[in-house]
Enzyme design. Structure first.
Site, PDB file in Angstrom:
ATOM      1  N   GLY A 154      14.459   8.658  38.826  1.00 10.22           N
ATOM      2  CA  GLY A 154      13.257   9.245  39.395  1.00 10.22           C
ATOM      3  C   GLY A 154      12.083   8.327  39.180  1.00 10.22           C
ATOM      4  O   GLY A 154      12.237   7.152  38.822  1.00 10.22           O
ATOM      5  N   GLY A 155      10.875   8.863  39.398  1.00 12.62           N
ATOM      6  CA  GLY A 155       9.684   8.060  39.232  1.00 12.62           C
ATOM      7  C   GLY A 155       9.504   7.576  37.815  1.00 12.62           C
ATOM      8  O   GLY A 155       8.897   6.530  37.574  1.00 12.62           O
ATOM      9  N   PHE A 156      10.022   8.305  36.846  1.00 15.22           N
ATOM     10  CA  PHE A 156       9.912   7.926  35.446  1.00 15.22           C
ATOM     11  C   PHE A 156      10.820   6.745  35.122  1.00 15.22           C
ATOM     12  O   PHE A 156      10.471   5.867  34.345  1.00 15.22           O
ATOM     13  CB  PHE A 156      10.291   9.146  34.601  1.00 15.22           C
ATOM     14  CG  PHE A 156      10.028   9.003  33.132  1.00 15.22           C
ATOM     15  CD1 PHE A 156       8.840   9.445  32.580  1.00 15.22           C
ATOM     16  CD2 PHE A 156      10.967   8.429  32.294  1.00 15.22           C
ATOM     17  CE1 PHE A 156       8.592   9.325  31.221  1.00 15.22           C
ATOM     18  CE2 PHE A 156      10.733   8.291  30.937  1.00 15.22           C
ATOM     19  CZ  PHE A 156       9.540   8.745  30.400  1.00 15.22           C
ATOM     20  N   PRO A 166      15.396   5.502  35.114  1.00 13.71           N
ATOM     21  CA  PRO A 166      16.784   5.945  35.216  1.00 13.71           C
ATOM     22  C   PRO A 166      17.107   7.048  34.206  1.00 13.71           C
ATOM     23  O   PRO A 166      16.454   7.180  33.168  1.00 13.71           O
ATOM     24  CB  PRO A 166      17.589   4.678  34.908  1.00 13.71           C
ATOM     25  CG  PRO A 166      16.674   3.860  34.061  1.00 13.71           C
ATOM     26  CD  PRO A 166      15.277   4.140  34.550  1.00 13.71           C
ATOM     27  N   VAL A 167      18.131   7.829  34.533  1.00 14.88           N
ATOM     28  CA  VAL A 167      18.596   8.915  33.669  1.00 14.88           C
ATOM     29  C   VAL A 167      20.070   8.672  33.372  1.00 14.88           C
ATOM     30  O   VAL A 167      20.865   8.403  34.284  1.00 14.88           O
ATOM     31  CB  VAL A 167      18.413  10.290  34.345  1.00 14.88           C
ATOM     32  CG1 VAL A 167      18.828  11.407  33.391  1.00 14.88           C
ATOM     33  CG2 VAL A 167      16.965  10.484  34.795  1.00 14.88           C
ATOM     34  N   LYS A 171      16.257  10.260  29.680  1.00 14.64           N
ATOM     35  CA  LYS A 171      15.351   9.657  30.660  1.00 14.64           C
ATOM     36  C   LYS A 171      14.710   8.436  30.013  1.00 14.64           C
ATOM     37  O   LYS A 171      14.018   8.547  28.999  1.00 14.64           O
ATOM     38  CB  LYS A 171      14.276  10.662  31.078  1.00 14.64           C
ATOM     39  CG  LYS A 171      14.781  11.780  31.958  1.00 14.64           C
ATOM     40  CD  LYS A 171      13.679  12.778  32.287  1.00 14.64           C
ATOM     41  CE  LYS A 171      12.599  12.168  33.129  1.00 14.64           C
ATOM     42  NZ  LYS A 171      11.615  13.193  33.588  1.00 14.64           N
ATOM     43  N   ASP A 230       4.308  19.105  40.671  1.00 18.41           N
ATOM     44  CA  ASP A 230       5.335  18.294  41.333  1.00 18.41           C
ATOM     45  C   ASP A 230       6.650  19.071  41.463  1.00 18.41           C
ATOM     46  O   ASP A 230       7.727  18.547  41.217  1.00 18.41           O
ATOM     47  CB  ASP A 230       5.565  16.995  40.566  1.00 18.41           C
ATOM     48  CG  ASP A 230       6.276  15.931  41.418  1.00 18.41           C
ATOM     49  OD1 ASP A 230       6.204  16.031  42.658  1.00 18.41           O
ATOM     50  OD2 ASP A 230       6.893  15.029  40.847  1.00 18.41           O
TER      51      ASP A 230
END
Length: 824
Positions: free
Chosen positions: A515-517, A519-520, A534, A631
């Site tokens: 995601g924007g943060f 990889p997971v 995360k 969000d």
């Protein structure tokens, strides 16, 4: 020959009434006799019918009862001979006899008829009739006297398992006569079971469900609007509740305001009060609400002075300033012994005080006292003056402020928190447990101040020492390359080596999304627990502030529909968040995928919609911080192994204080397609902008299509515009995903589309808040306002290249949140 003539005459006399009965009326008189197979009587408005019916799977048993006439699924609401079933119908008759009794006779033995069931009568009348009213009440009365006060007998005084509108159940305090409900033994056996429901007048009235003698559920006391523990049964346009209480009687009833609505309120053999409404389109009964609703509705589950909260784990805790009676069993979830005061009361000195608890279901009131006219201040004083008094509150909250006084004595049993419409209660504690401003003894206050000063001085020294230790610790961390911030996180810290090991050095095979943060990754701890990690990417559009933001907010949140943060890892340049692992990953991986979408039938999707709504309600109203997510989207809703939804990703969330519901910003963040107009254009965010995102998500869940990039051959509207056009043309059933055709509940789907459109209306003031959304989803009988034009409804022009880059199918694991500077 004479004997034969008499027999023939007797046969004709018996035959004549049966021939008359073939044309049903709404009453029976003393000249009529009815047998099995005869159409007996229907109420004048055609709502109910009385007749013979049968039950039983292995062998048939026959009964006389009342059911809804105009509903295609036979639904029994009352049974006359519930404990005396008929096995041979050939000689059984129902008739009205003098002096005014309705009887069910077994004439198998010509010399000795057996009475299987009979009404009683208070006095003889010359011309009795038995009449079925359009309320479902079977009454025996004098044909010339329609006054309800003069009925000889009525079925409303002897209900079985169904609570019909206008049934007054409760107790005559003069005669001791009680009207209560008794469940069937099983679904095909209407005989009296062990489960009963009473309006208990002891102390202050409340509704109680018992299994034999054991209480299994209590509604909480009547508060002028509703039973305190049943917030969903608030006043509404469908029905009203009424409680009447005086020295002679206590009874409660509800009245149906709309005769076109059928409500079926039934006490089940399992001890559940089930409320259903008839849905004509699907020809089924749809569940409205059940009580008990969850584990916290189990009577006294947390024991005396225990508090149950469904949104925490474990669900039981002690009131503030109370401790578990037995620590060991309590830690093993054996809560029945409850809690006790940490500091004993000191009633003799009059120095006790009260702590306020808000949002509560009030405790069992069978050991309580009330006064209808007393002020809350007088109520407090009366409680202080009685050493056995343990708590007090308003008696009636139908006005603001409330009125009257309700006091409890001894332990408080069966208290729980409520997500909506909870009440205040003031619980008695020792003076030493109170804030100093609540003290009542001047001498004790001086002593407390002196002691407090000494403790404060000691505390300052302690804080200086702790501060020095923290400074040294932070300095060491900085020297080691760890992150130093102005805020310490109250979370478990994972070593980088541990995270590296359990994720197989962040291997590609363990990567489950991005995601924007960043990889997971999936990992498995040594104890077998699965986690999701995360990892902040160096190229992430979200950085240190978003990382801190997510930790600060989600660490303070606990709800079944919010993802649980287990800890974090901060070492060198590495910043990671460790979450519980969600087996089924994110919602977008299902609803936008043509293959996996088939796994989500309508009941699962509706459960997901409800879960997201409850999670948002908690954020907006019930959490310690009032949080606006900013969000909410399909990729930020995760699904556990049972497909229960959990809202995630709080990196962009913001809190507002006090009674505020929004704020503004010049730094607009969020995801295209989910942002409300006022937020995207003017930077105004609020609980109503979250409601807009929720509405978009509801329409996406129903349709299986993305709002952003949606295309239709007939127009260039987005998904919101398409749904609204169908709604205006009363064609909302064209919106659902094709996979839902088999499992679809048409009424529920149309209502969900309607609610989704209410949430995406252009003006924030027109949108419902999440507490209203939860109510609308749970209560199909609540009338919904007309939906107005949605935001971003203007038809857009879309270039061919945009179509080629938009997809309706497949999941997007790298959908990112966007930041728009100077949105104007």
């Amino acid at each position: 020959m004479e004997t034969l003539s008499l027999l023939l005459l007797s046969y004709l006399l018996l035959l004549a009434p049966k021939l008359q009965s073939s044309h049903a009326t709404d009453f029976i008189n003393s000249s009529q006799i009815f047998g099995y197979g005869d159409a007996i009587i229907s109420s004048s408005g055609g709502r109910f019918e009385l007749g013979f019916f049968n039950l039983g799977s292995s062998f048939k048993r026959y009964y006389v009862g009342i059911w809804y006439k105009q509903i295609s699924v036979q639904t029994i609401v009352w049974v006359a001979n519930r404990n005396a079933p008929i096995f041979n119908t050939s000689e059984v008759v129902l008739k009205l006899i003098q002096p005014g009794r309705l009887v069910l006779l077994d004439d198998t033995d010509v010399n000795n008829s057996t009475i299987l069931w009979s009404t009683n009568t208070s006095r003889p009348v010359r011309n009795p009739i038995a009449q079925l009213l359009d309320s479902g009440n079977l009454v025996v009365r004098d044909a010339a006297d329609e006054n309800p006060e003069n009925y000889l007998w009525q079925s409303f005084d002897y209900p079985t398992q169904t609570y019909l509108p206008d049934v007054k159940f409760g107790k005559n305090l003069v005669t001791g006569k009680e009207v209560y409900f008794t469940a069937w033994k099983s679904d095909d056996d209407p005989s009296s079971g062990d489960v009963t429901m009473h309006c208990d007048p002891a102390g202050y009235p409340q509704t109680i469900i018992r299994n034999a003698t054991a209480v299994t559920y209590q509604t909480g006391p009547w508060n002028g609007l509703r039973w305190s523990g049943t917030p969903a049964l608030s006043r509404n346009p469908i029905y009203t509740y009424n409680l009447e209480l005086d020295k002679e009687k206590v009874w409660v009833a509800y009245h149906l305001l709309r005769n076109s609505v059928y409500i079926h309120l039934t006490l089940s053999p399992a001890g559940v009060l089930q409320s259903e409404t008839w849905v004509e389109q699907s020809k089924t009964w749809a569940n409205y609400i059940n009580v008990p609703l969850d584990v916290c509705d189990s009577y006294g589950i947390c024991g005396p002075n225990g508090l149950c909260s469904i949104d925490i784990s474990p669900v039981c805790a002690c009131f503030d300033k109370f401790l578990p009676k037995y620590e060991g069993p309590w830690d093993r979830t054996h809560w029945s012994e409850g809690c006790f005061r940490r500091t004993p009361l000191n009633c003799s000195e009059g120095s006790d005080g009260f702590l306020l608890y808000s949002g509560m279901k009030l405790p069992d009131t069978r050991n309580s006292w009330f006064n209808k006219t007393m002020t809350l201040q007088d109520c407090q004083q009366v409680c202080l003056n009685n050493c056995s008094c343990t708590a007090y509150t308003y008696l009636d909250i139908s006005t603001n402020p409330g009125t009257g006084c309700l006091l409890w004595f001894d332990d408080l049993i069966d208290t729980r928190t409520l997500s909506q419409n909870g009440q205040d209660i003031y619980i008695r504690v020792a003076a030493s447990e109170l804030p100093i401003s609540n003290g009542v003894s001047k001498g004790k206050r001086r002593r407390d101040i002196l002691i407090g000063s000494l403790l404060s001085a000691f505390g300052v020294l302690t804080l200086l020492g702790v501060g020095l230790m923290l400074y040294i610790r932070k300095k060491k961390r900085k020297e080691k390359g760890e992150m130093s911030t102005q805020q310490d996180f109250e979370l478990p810290l994972f070593d980088l080596s541990t995270i590296t090991r359990v994720t197989d050095n962040f291997s590609f095979n363990n990567k489950i999304g991005e995601g924007g943060f960043g990889p997971v990754y999936k990992g498995v701890l040594e104890d077998g627990m699965e986690i999701a990690v995360k990892r902040l990417s160096k190229s992430s559009t979200q950085g240190l502030d978003e990382f801190k933001n997510e930790v600060v907010y989600i660490a303070n949140l606990q709800h079944r529909n919010l993802v649980k943060l287990l800890g974090c890892c901060i070492q060198g340049e590495e910043m990671m968040l460790v979450y519980e692992y969600m087996t089924n990953k994110s919602l977008d991986a299902f609803i936008f995928d043509s293959t996996r979408g088939k796994l989500l039938d309508w009941p699962i999707r509706f459960n997901i919609i409800n879960g997201i709504a409850r999670g948002l309600l908690y954020l907006h109203q019930d959490s310690r911080l009032r949080i606006i997510h900013r969000d909410l989207k399909a990729s930020n809703v995760l699904l556990d192994k049972d497909m229960n939804p959990k809202i995630s990703d709080f990196g962009l969330a913001r809190s507002v204080g006090g009674n505020e519901v929004g704020a503004n910003t010049s730094h607009v963040v969020g995801t295209h397609g989910y942002m409300s107009p006022e937020y995207a254009v003017d930077g105004l965010f609020s609980v109503k902008s979250d409601a807009f995102s929720f509405g978009v998500l509801v329409l996406e869940i129903i349709s299986g299509k993305r709002n952003r990039g949606f295309s239709h051959q007939d127009h260039n509207h987005n998904l919101l515009g398409h749904a609204w056009m169908l709604y205006k043309k009363e064609r909302s059933m064209e919106l659902p995903d094709d996979h839902l055709a088999v499992s679809c509940d048409a009424s529920q789907v149309e209502r969900s589309v309607h609610i989704g459109l209410l949430c995406v209306q252009q003006r924030p003031d027109d949108r419902p808040n999440m507490s209203s959304v939860v109510m609308m989803l749970a209560n199909e009988n609540l009338l919904l306002p007309e939906a107005k034009e949605p935001g971003f409804f203007t038809e857009r022009r879309i270039a061919t290249s945009e179509y080629s880059s938009s997809t309706q199918g497949g999941s997007s694991v790298n959908e990112v949140s966007v930041s728009l500077l100077d949105p104007r």
